[in-house]
Scaffold this active site. Structure first.
Site, PDB file in Angstrom:
ATOM      1  N   LYS A  22       0.844  -1.209   0.000  1.00 58.32           N
ATOM      2  CA  LYS A  22       0.000   0.000   0.000  1.00 58.32           C
ATOM      3  C   LYS A  22       0.877   1.256   0.000  1.00 58.32           C
ATOM      4  O   LYS A  22       0.666   2.171  -0.785  1.00 58.32           O
ATOM      5  CB  LYS A  22      -0.900   0.017   1.241  1.00 58.32           C
ATOM      6  CG  LYS A  22      -1.530   1.370   1.510  1.00 58.32           C
ATOM      7  CD  LYS A  22      -2.374   1.383   2.750  1.00 58.32           C
ATOM      8  CE  LYS A  22      -1.664   1.735   4.020  1.00 58.32           C
ATOM      9  NZ  LYS A  22      -1.304   3.170   4.180  1.00 58.32           N
ATOM     10  N   ASN A  23       1.890   1.269   0.872  1.00 54.55           N
ATOM     11  CA  ASN A  23       2.674   2.494   1.029  1.00 54.55           C
ATOM     12  C   ASN A  23       3.642   2.737  -0.123  1.00 54.55           C
ATOM     13  O   ASN A  23       4.222   3.821  -0.221  1.00 54.55           O
ATOM     14  CB  ASN A  23       3.429   2.477   2.367  1.00 54.55           C
ATOM     15  CG  ASN A  23       2.491   2.769   3.520  1.00 54.55           C
ATOM     16  OD1 ASN A  23       1.315   3.088   3.314  1.00 54.55           O
ATOM     17  ND2 ASN A  23       2.994   2.657   4.742  1.00 54.55           N
ATOM     18  N   CYS A 116      -3.981  13.209  13.037  1.00 55.85           N
ATOM     19  CA  CYS A 116      -4.668  11.916  12.967  1.00 55.85           C
ATOM     20  C   CYS A 116      -4.467  11.200  14.298  1.00 55.85           C
ATOM     21  O   CYS A 116      -3.813  11.726  15.194  1.00 55.85           O
ATOM     22  CB  CYS A 116      -4.177  11.082  11.802  1.00 55.85           C
ATOM     23  SG  CYS A 116      -2.567  10.398  12.071  1.00 55.85           S
ATOM     24  N   ARG A 121       1.476  15.017  13.115  1.00 56.11           N
ATOM     25  CA  ARG A 121       1.927  14.754  11.746  1.00 56.11           C
ATOM     26  C   ARG A 121       1.940  15.997  10.853  1.00 56.11           C
ATOM     27  O   ARG A 121       1.157  16.110   9.919  1.00 56.11           O
ATOM     28  CB  ARG A 121       1.099  13.630  11.120  1.00 56.11           C
ATOM     29  CG  ARG A 121       1.212  12.341  11.902  1.00 56.11           C
ATOM     30  CD  ARG A 121       0.465  11.215  11.276  1.00 56.11           C
ATOM     31  NE  ARG A 121       1.156  10.611  10.152  1.00 56.11           N
ATOM     32  CZ  ARG A 121       0.710   9.542   9.517  1.00 56.11           C
ATOM     33  NH1 ARG A 121      -0.403   8.982   9.888  1.00 56.11           N
ATOM     34  NH2 ARG A 121       1.390   9.035   8.511  1.00 56.11           N
ATOM     35  N   ASP A 305       5.014   0.911  11.990  1.00 58.56           N
ATOM     36  CA  ASP A 305       3.753   0.334  11.518  1.00 58.56           C
ATOM     37  C   ASP A 305       3.560  -1.123  11.955  1.00 58.56           C
ATOM     38  O   ASP A 305       2.524  -1.720  11.668  1.00 58.56           O
ATOM     39  CB  ASP A 305       3.674   0.409   9.982  1.00 58.56           C
ATOM     40  CG  ASP A 305       3.321   1.809   9.502  1.00 58.56           C
ATOM     41  OD1 ASP A 305       3.041   2.675  10.353  1.00 58.56           O
ATOM     42  OD2 ASP A 305       3.311   2.028   8.272  1.00 58.56           O
ATOM     43  N   ARG A 397      -8.621   0.130   5.254  1.00 61.38           N
ATOM     44  CA  ARG A 397      -7.817   1.135   4.559  1.00 61.38           C
ATOM     45  C   ARG A 397      -6.490   0.536   4.105  1.00 61.38           C
ATOM     46  O   ARG A 397      -5.915   1.002   3.116  1.00 61.38           O
ATOM     47  CB  ARG A 397      -7.513   2.319   5.494  1.00 61.38           C
ATOM     48  CG  ARG A 397      -8.686   3.245   5.706  1.00 61.38           C
ATOM     49  CD  ARG A 397      -8.262   4.437   6.521  1.00 61.38           C
ATOM     50  NE  ARG A 397      -7.094   5.075   5.905  1.00 61.38           N
ATOM     51  CZ  ARG A 397      -6.356   6.017   6.488  1.00 61.38           C
ATOM     52  NH1 ARG A 397      -6.668   6.444   7.696  1.00 61.38           N
ATOM     53  NH2 ARG A 397      -5.322   6.549   5.874  1.00 61.38           N
TER      54      ARG A 397
HETATM   55  C1  UD1 Z   1       4.737   7.071   6.266  1.00 62.60           C
HETATM   56  C2  UD1 Z   1       3.806   5.881   6.152  1.00 62.60           C
HETATM   57  C3  UD1 Z   1       3.301   5.476   7.526  1.00 62.60           C
HETATM   58  C4  UD1 Z   1       4.479   5.236   8.474  1.00 62.60           C
HETATM   59  C5  UD1 Z   1       5.433   6.432   8.466  1.00 62.60           C
HETATM   60  C6  UD1 Z   1       6.700   6.174   9.256  1.00 62.60           C
HETATM   61  C7  UD1 Z   1       2.800   6.097   3.985  1.00 62.60           C
HETATM   62  C8  UD1 Z   1       1.604   6.410   3.174  1.00 62.60           C
HETATM   63  N1  UD1 Z   1       2.702   6.227   5.307  1.00 62.60           N
HETATM   64  O1  UD1 Z   1       3.966   8.147   6.793  1.00 62.60           O
HETATM   65  O2  UD1 Z   1       2.517   4.291   7.401  1.00 62.60           O
HETATM   66  O3  UD1 Z   1       4.004   5.025   9.768  1.00 62.60           O
HETATM   67  O4  UD1 Z   1       5.826   6.753   7.123  1.00 62.60           O
HETATM   68  O5  UD1 Z   1       7.381   5.077   8.760  1.00 62.60           O
HETATM   69  O6  UD1 Z   1       3.830   5.717   3.447  1.00 62.60           O
HETATM   70  N2  UD1 Z   1       7.262  14.790  10.310  1.00 62.60           N
HETATM   71  C9  UD1 Z   1       7.461  16.129  10.557  1.00 62.60           C
HETATM   72  N3  UD1 Z   1       7.321  17.011   9.521  1.00 62.60           N
HETATM   73  C10 UD1 Z   1       7.015  16.601   8.249  1.00 62.60           C
HETATM   74  C11 UD1 Z   1       6.835  15.217   8.000  1.00 62.60           C
HETATM   75  C12 UD1 Z   1       6.966  14.343   9.053  1.00 62.60           C
HETATM   76  O7  UD1 Z   1       7.741  16.531  11.682  1.00 62.60           O
HETATM   77  O8  UD1 Z   1       6.907  17.441   7.351  1.00 62.60           O
HETATM   78  C13 UD1 Z   1       7.394  13.826  11.417  1.00 62.60           C
HETATM   79  C14 UD1 Z   1       6.103  13.030  11.668  1.00 62.60           C
HETATM   80  O9  UD1 Z   1       5.196  13.729  12.499  1.00 62.60           O
HETATM   81  C15 UD1 Z   1       6.656  11.776  12.309  1.00 62.60           C
HETATM   82  C16 UD1 Z   1       7.999  11.579  11.584  1.00 62.60           C
HETATM   83  O10 UD1 Z   1       8.343  12.842  11.035  1.00 62.60           O
HETATM   84  O11 UD1 Z   1       6.903  11.991  13.673  1.00 62.60           O
HETATM   85  C17 UD1 Z   1       7.972  10.549  10.475  1.00 62.60           C
HETATM   86  O12 UD1 Z   1       6.880  10.814   9.624  1.00 62.60           O
HETATM   87  P1  UD1 Z   1       6.902  10.446   8.084  1.00 62.60           P
HETATM   88  O13 UD1 Z   1       8.052   9.522   7.813  1.00 62.60           O
HETATM   89  O14 UD1 Z   1       6.804  11.679   7.275  1.00 62.60           O
HETATM   90  O15 UD1 Z   1       5.542   9.629   7.938  1.00 62.60           O
HETATM   91  P2  UD1 Z   1       4.533   9.638   6.733  1.00 62.60           P
HETATM   92  O16 UD1 Z   1       5.251   9.836   5.443  1.00 62.60           O
HETATM   93  O17 UD1 Z   1       3.394  10.536   7.052  1.00 62.60           O
END
Ligand code: UD1
Length: 417
Positions: A22-23, A116, A121, A305, A397
């Site tokens: 999915k990801n 969420c 996030r 995850d 989902r």
């Molecule tokens: C993706 C995955 C999710 C997984 C996560 C971490 C998808 C669709 N989702 O989510 O299932 O749990 O990676 O492996 O692939 N952060 C910031 N600022 C930003 C972006 C992120 O502070 O602009 C923080 C987030 O709050 C979190 C950390 O960085 O604490 C990691 O998040 P991130 O790797 O970006 O997760 P997602 O891409 O949202």
């Protein structure tokens, strides 16, 4: 509303095919916005998040046709530039269209995703990275408004924190930018490598130049292509953990063992036997396992995850276990539900200390996000008596036909509406 009812305590036996990731599918679908021809994607899982991304692409003008996990995605003459709130709020990953839209149209308007169940996030790293490439970004009425009048330009971007989504957005934007983009402290999850593989197949020039380092040389155009998505390592891990928790012998087909090494290593240390072949693996859990210490970390570390599912298993292991969640600040929503089933878990800051009990007791519980839902399925399979899981739309989902797959392994699980 639909529920899953599980009569626990039955060992799992048999073979199950793991679906596509999915990801990896979500950013790859977003990346089709960059192509000036048709894209064909194979091994895409039939899950709600993928459907949601299909809706987003259609709203942007793409033609999206799907049959049995195969997608044909056809670009329009003119793309629209806006991803509305109604779609983005159902799935945060919709924000992945920002980089591609900006690269192609030099203008994008994408709803801010909001928080969420597992944390705040933010998307600041996505926005800072795109700003380094010349985008002018403002937030107006809950929308990200981004313009790059002269087009995006290659830049040197060093992320202050590893982010999967931000890395994906920047790679996609940089693929069509002018000049070279260097990314440091990039996330290196297999899903990102898969996205880069897809983009390179479209004609992009993305090189992995060292741990956490990427070099992207912008090209003028990207063509449509065919691509097969990698197997889902989180679904793989969920079935490995469920096999270890319920006992019996489960063979997982169509897997990438190198993507789940940290999980198989951990399960072996806890006393499970895992037999690994090229594209399949067999997990057998016959006896009560030993507790463990787990820290979630970016790849190749233990994936956040799989933290909830692993915790369901640790609840019935011997001795004390400690789980430290280092990625998300609020990813312990499953603990209250596991405690309702008799688990002994104490939260200390970002750690959970688990004292293993011999068994959990089935009861009514509620899923609050995808992986919390999966953890409750694992708990239901290992528990005595009946577990009734509500809000299973979260599970749908991210998991394809979860009850059919477990039923094929002999689990007593059914969906009621
Ligand atoms: C993706 C995955 C999710 C997984 C996560 C971490 C998808 C669709 N989702 O989510 O299932 O749990 O990676 O492996 O692939 N952060 C910031 N600022 C930003 C972006 C992120 O502070 O602009 C923080 C987030 O709050 C979190 C950390 O960085 O604490 C990691 O998040 P991130 O790797 O970006 O997760 P997602 O891409 O949202």
């Amino acid at each position: 509303m639909a529920k899953l009812i599980i009569e626990g305590g039955k060992p799992l036996e048999g073979e199950v095919k793991i679906s596509g990731s999915k990801n990896a599918s979500l950013p790859i679908m977003a990346a089709t916005l960059l192509a000036d021809g048709e894209c064909f994607l194979d091994n895409v899982p039939k899950v709600w998040d993928v459907r949601s991304m299909g809706f987003v692409l259609r709203t942007l003008g793409m033609r999206v046709e799907e049959q049995d996990g195969r997608f044909k995605i056809i670009p329009p003459k003119m793309l629209h530039y806006e991803a509305p709130y109604e779609l983005v709020r159902t799935m945060r990953a919709s924000v992945l269209v920002l980089g591609p839209l900006l690269a192609r149209l030099r203008h994008a308007r994408v709803s801010m995703p909001g928080g969420c169940a597992i944390g705040v996030r933010p998307v600041d790293l996505h926005l800072k990275g795109l700003a380094r490439m010349g985008a002018e970004i403002s937030i107006k009425e809950g929308y990200i408004e981004a313009h790059a009048k002269g087009g995006l330009k290659g830049a040197r971007i060093c992320f202050e924190k590893k982010s999967v989504g931000a890395t994906e957005n920047i790679i996609m934007a940089a693929a069509l930018a002018k000049g070279k983009t260097y990314v440091e402290n990039a996330a290196m999850e297999p899903e990102i490598t898969d996205l880069a593989g897809f983009l390179n197949r479209m004609g992009a020039k993305i090189k992995n130049t060292g741990p956490g380092c990427l070099e992207i040389t912008g090209v003028e155009r990207l063509k449509g292509t065919f691509y097969r998505v990698i197997p889902d390592r989180i679904e793989t891990g969920t079935f490995l953990i469920a096999g270890a928790a319920a006992g019996g012998e489960v063979t997982l087909k169509d897997v990438r063992p190198d993507h789940v090494k940290i999980i198989t290593d951990k399960l072996k240390k806890m006393g499970t036997s895992v037999d690994i072949k090229k594209n399949s693996m067999t997990v057998s859990g016959k006896k009560r396992l030993k507790g463990a210490e787990i820290d979630t970390d970016p790849f190749p570390g233990f994936p956040t995850d799989l933290q909830p599912q692993m915790m369901s298993l640790l609840c019935v292991c011997r001795g004390k276990s400690v789980v430290r969640e280092t990625i998300f600040e609020n990813r312990f929503m499953h603990i209250g539900e596991l405690q309702r089933m008799g688990a002994r878990v104490e939260i200390r800051g970002n750690s959970a200390v688990i004292t293993g009990v011999e068994y959990l007791n089935g009861t009514s519980v509620m899923a609050s996000d995808i992986r919390c839902g999966a953890a409750l399925v694992v708990a239901g399979l290992e528990a005595r008596g009946e577990t009734c899981i509500s809000r299973i739309y979260h599970i749908d989902r991210g998991y394809e036909k979860i009850e059919d797959k477990f039923k094929s392994l002999g689990a007593r699980i059914k969906r009621t509406s």
